[in-house]
Scaffold this motif. Structure first.
Motif, PDB file in Angstrom:
ATOM      1  N   ARG A 118     -15.945  -3.767  -3.226  1.00  0.00           N
ATOM      2  CA  ARG A 118     -16.430  -5.035  -3.801  1.00  0.00           C
ATOM      3  C   ARG A 118     -16.312  -6.193  -2.812  1.00  0.00           C
ATOM      4  N   ALA A 119     -15.136  -6.335  -2.209  1.00  0.00           N
ATOM      5  CA  ALA A 119     -14.884  -7.520  -1.375  1.00  0.00           C
ATOM      6  C   ALA A 119     -13.798  -7.195  -0.367  1.00  0.00           C
ATOM      7  N   MET A 120     -13.854  -7.902   0.766  1.00  0.00           N
ATOM      8  CA  MET A 120     -12.791  -7.808   1.762  1.00  0.00           C
ATOM      9  C   MET A 120     -12.508  -9.213   2.275  1.00  0.00           C
ATOM     10  N   ARG A 121     -11.290  -9.444   2.756  1.00  0.00           N
ATOM     11  CA  ARG A 121     -10.932 -10.741   3.339  1.00  0.00           C
ATOM     12  C   ARG A 121      -9.808 -10.500   4.346  1.00  0.00           C
ATOM     13  N   ASP A 122      -9.925 -11.086   5.548  1.00  0.00           N
ATOM     14  CA  ASP A 122      -8.802 -10.970   6.487  1.00  0.00           C
ATOM     15  C   ASP A 122      -7.767 -12.037   6.154  1.00  0.00           C
ATOM     16  N   CYS A 123      -6.511 -11.628   6.187  1.00  0.00           N
ATOM     17  CA  CYS A 123      -5.416 -12.487   5.698  1.00  0.00           C
ATOM     18  C   CYS A 123      -4.859 -13.298   6.869  1.00  0.00           C
ATOM     19  N   THR A 124      -5.520 -14.389   7.221  1.00  0.00           N
ATOM     20  CA  THR A 124      -5.088 -15.183   8.368  1.00  0.00           C
ATOM     21  C   THR A 124      -4.121 -16.266   7.907  1.00  0.00           C
ATOM     22  N   ARG A 125      -4.430 -17.545   8.169  1.00  0.00           N
ATOM     23  CA  ARG A 125      -3.498 -18.606   7.771  1.00  0.00           C
ATOM     24  C   ARG A 125      -3.192 -18.498   6.270  1.00  0.00           C
ATOM     25  N   GLY A 126      -1.932 -18.631   5.925  1.00  0.00           N
ATOM     26  CA  GLY A 126      -1.543 -18.508   4.529  1.00  0.00           C
ATOM     27  C   GLY A 126      -1.241 -17.078   4.114  1.00  0.00           C
ATOM     28  N   GLY A 127      -1.645 -16.107   4.933  1.00  0.00           N
ATOM     29  CA  GLY A 127      -1.266 -14.719   4.715  1.00  0.00           C
ATOM     30  C   GLY A 127      -1.869 -14.070   3.480  1.00  0.00           C
ATOM     31  N   LEU A 128      -1.330 -12.913   3.130  1.00  0.00           N
ATOM     32  CA  LEU A 128      -1.810 -12.142   1.982  1.00  0.00           C
ATOM     33  C   LEU A 128      -1.703 -12.950   0.691  1.00  0.00           C
ATOM     34  N   GLY A 129      -0.607 -13.686   0.534  1.00  0.00           N
ATOM     35  CA  GLY A 129      -0.394 -14.421  -0.710  1.00  0.00           C
ATOM     36  C   GLY A 129      -1.495 -15.422  -0.980  1.00  0.00           C
ATOM     37  N   THR A 130      -1.901 -16.177   0.045  1.00  0.00           N
ATOM     38  CA  THR A 130      -2.951 -17.175  -0.141  1.00  0.00           C
ATOM     39  C   THR A 130      -4.292 -16.512  -0.413  1.00  0.00           C
ATOM     40  N   THR A 131      -4.587 -15.398   0.265  1.00  0.00           N
ATOM     41  CA  THR A 131      -5.851 -14.695   0.035  1.00  0.00           C
ATOM     42  C   THR A 131      -5.935 -14.200  -1.406  1.00  0.00           C
ATOM     43  N   LEU A 132      -4.841 -13.648  -1.918  1.00  0.00           N
ATOM     44  CA  LEU A 132      -4.826 -13.191  -3.317  1.00  0.00           C
ATOM     45  C   LEU A 132      -5.074 -14.358  -4.273  1.00  0.00           C
ATOM     46  N   CYS A 133      -4.434 -15.509  -3.989  1.00  0.00           N
ATOM     47  CA  CYS A 133      -4.618 -16.683  -4.850  1.00  0.00           C
ATOM     48  C   CYS A 133      -6.066 -17.169  -4.813  1.00  0.00           C
ATOM     49  N   GLU A 134      -6.670 -17.147  -3.609  1.00  0.00           N
ATOM     50  CA  GLU A 134      -8.075 -17.575  -3.501  1.00  0.00           C
ATOM     51  C   GLU A 134      -8.983 -16.666  -4.319  1.00  0.00           C
ATOM     52  N   TRP A 135      -8.714 -15.373  -4.318  1.00  0.00           N
ATOM     53  CA  TRP A 135      -9.529 -14.453  -5.114  1.00  0.00           C
ATOM     54  C   TRP A 135      -9.296 -14.676  -6.605  1.00  0.00           C
ATOM     55  N   ALA A 136      -8.055 -14.856  -7.002  1.00  0.00           N
ATOM     56  CA  ALA A 136      -7.772 -15.062  -8.424  1.00  0.00           C
ATOM     57  C   ALA A 136      -8.440 -16.347  -8.915  1.00  0.00           C
ATOM     58  N   GLU A 137      -8.309 -17.429  -8.153  1.00  0.00           N
ATOM     59  CA  GLU A 137      -8.899 -18.704  -8.563  1.00  0.00           C
ATOM     60  C   GLU A 137     -10.416 -18.669  -8.459  1.00  0.00           C
ATOM     61  N   GLY A 138     -10.947 -17.970  -7.443  1.00  0.00           N
ATOM     62  CA  GLY A 138     -12.395 -17.919  -7.250  1.00  0.00           C
ATOM     63  C   GLY A 138     -13.113 -17.074  -8.285  1.00  0.00           C
ATOM     64  N   THR A 139     -12.432 -16.056  -8.818  1.00  0.00           N
ATOM     65  CA  THR A 139     -13.054 -15.163  -9.800  1.00  0.00           C
ATOM     66  C   THR A 139     -12.669 -15.513 -11.234  1.00  0.00           C
ATOM     67  N   GLY A 140     -11.582 -16.269 -11.400  1.00  0.00           N
ATOM     68  CA  GLY A 140     -11.082 -16.544 -12.742  1.00  0.00           C
ATOM     69  C   GLY A 140     -10.371 -15.351 -13.358  1.00  0.00           C
ATOM     70  N   LEU A 141     -10.104 -14.321 -12.578  1.00  0.00           N
ATOM     71  CA  LEU A 141      -9.403 -13.125 -13.052  1.00  0.00           C
ATOM     72  C   LEU A 141      -7.936 -13.176 -12.628  1.00  0.00           C
ATOM     73  N   GLY A 142      -7.121 -12.319 -13.252  1.00  0.00           N
ATOM     74  CA  GLY A 142      -5.727 -12.206 -12.848  1.00  0.00           C
ATOM     75  C   GLY A 142      -5.563 -11.098 -11.809  1.00  0.00           C
ATOM     76  N   ILE A 143      -4.484 -11.181 -11.048  1.00  0.00           N
ATOM     77  CA  ILE A 143      -4.171 -10.148 -10.068  1.00  0.00           C
ATOM     78  C   ILE A 143      -2.703  -9.798 -10.202  1.00  0.00           C
ATOM     79  N   GLU A 144      -2.422  -8.491 -10.203  1.00  0.00           N
ATOM     80  CA  GLU A 144      -1.035  -8.025 -10.248  1.00  0.00           C
ATOM     81  C   GLU A 144      -0.792  -7.104  -9.054  1.00  0.00           C
ATOM     82  N   ILE A 145       0.292  -7.363  -8.334  1.00  0.00           N
ATOM     83  CA  ILE A 145       0.643  -6.536  -7.187  1.00  0.00           C
ATOM     84  C   ILE A 145       2.082  -6.048  -7.347  1.00  0.00           C
ATOM     85  N   ASP A 146       2.388  -4.973  -6.620  1.00  0.00           N
ATOM     86  CA  ASP A 146       3.736  -4.393  -6.658  1.00  0.00           C
ATOM     87  C   ASP A 146       4.421  -4.643  -5.319  1.00  0.00           C
ATOM     88  N   GLU A 147       5.534  -5.355  -5.350  1.00  0.00           N
ATOM     89  CA  GLU A 147       6.257  -5.671  -4.109  1.00  0.00           C
ATOM     90  C   GLU A 147       6.629  -4.412  -3.333  1.00  0.00           C
TER      91      GLU A 147
END
Length: 328
Positions: A207-236
């Motif tokens: 569906r989608a890919m994004r390189d995790c540059t400034r802000g790292g993985l955490g910021t990329t996940l937040c951008e996807w959650a806010e951009g899609t209006g969906l929730g995201i759950e990850i396992d540490e």
């Protein structure tokens, strides 16, 4: 409005707000509406641009020349766009060693050779001592899609998420140099992503890919959650983090989720294709640590939750402020 601060260049919440304000000045002429890493300017061509000011300019795993071409072309690769051309703008400080500049140029050219990318145009300026710190490079990249461009608008509830390698290595490497930490084996993940993700681009389940540059993985996940209006759950416990990165984070108090990567992509894909996608990634030397880390969900819309190793659930948000300026 006040004066700009370094936090507004961190890639986190403050950067997002600043970009929004600046883009508003271009409302009548701006064709980039989707906040993806590159924009389609016709059905056949995509374009993007990025500036590089990393300090120090040499680091384990790369230098500013390699970083510039990798970073510039990776923004195309993660939309399924094959890089074809780059332009390179050089702003060098009076006093910079000429051989050092040429060495960075050779590193940049080496990545171009690897990707079969052509240098289409360039510009070089030498400015008075003190007006830049050494060398700033700006790269514009153009490429052509292998299929329908990937993007966050294709992400659906139930999709799985994977990272292509361990996170935070670039940010941790730069941080260890800045703070004089001797961390055995720690090296930036700086690398071109196209050879790794090219086999995935035509797959309908991706569906989608994004390189995790400034802000790292955490910021990329937040951008996807806010951009899609969906929730995201990850396992540490599923997120690959090298021992050297963990050591730097323990000493300096950084969150590895928010340390920059320069050769790691986040991928969203259909759960039906998970085994095939992970197998393809792990077949490439840059993807041997690829692993699934979470799921897109309908609950808690626009938010990212991380199930911790202790069994609790933690909210992941964009960083507000600057962890490390001039990392890319």
């Amino acid at each position: 409005m006040g004066k700009l601060n370094l936090g507004q260049g961190s890639g986190g919440r403050l950067t997002s707000e600043l970009i929004g304000k600046f883009k508003a000045q271009f409302d009548d002429v701006n064709i980039q509406r989707d906040l993806e890493d590159c924009t389609m300017i016709s059905p056949e061509w995509a374009i993007t641009i990025d500036g590089f000011t990393v300090s120090p300019m040499d680091f384990p795993g790369g230098n500013i020349g390699k970083l510039a071409i990798c970073g510039g072309t990776n923004d195309l690769a993660v939309r399924g766009i094959e890089p074809k051309f780059v332009t390179l703008s050089v702003i060098a400080e009076e006093g910079l060693d000429e051989e050092e500049l040429l060495r960075y140029g050779r590193s940049a050219a080496s990545v171009c050779h690897e990707l079969e990318v052509k240098l289409a145009a360039g510009d070089t300026k030498v400015v008075p001592r003190g007006t830049v710190d050494g060398l700033f490079l700006t790269v514009a990249s153009m490429g052509q899609p292998l299929g329908k461009p990937l993007g966050m608008d294709r992400i659906k509830p139930g999709d799985r998420l994977a990272v292509t390698t361990s996170i935070g290595r670039h940010g941790a490497t730069i941080g260890s140099i800045r703070f004089d930490l001797d961390v055995t084996g720690l090296s930036s993940d700086c690398a071109p992503l196209w050879p790794l993700v090219k086999p995935l681009a035509p797959l309908p389940g991706v569906r989608a890919m994004r390189d995790c540059t400034r802000g790292g993985l955490g910021t990329t996940l937040c951008e996807w959650a806010e951009g899609t209006g969906l929730g995201i759950e990850i396992d540490e416990s599923s997120i690959p983090i090298d021992e050297g990165v963990s050591s730097v984070c323990d000493i300096l108090g950084f969150d590895p989720l928010h340390l920059a990567c320069e050769g790691c992509a986040l991928i969203a894909y259909s759960p039906d294709d998970e085994d095939r996608i992970i197998e393809i990634l792990r077949a490439h030397p840059s993807g041997i640590q690829a692993t699934s880390i979470g799921t897109v969900v309908e609950r808690h819309p626009s938010m990212v939750g991380m199930r911790t190793k202790a069994g609790g659930m933690r909210v992941v948000d964009m960083p507000v402020g600057e962890l490390l300026p001039r990392i890319c």
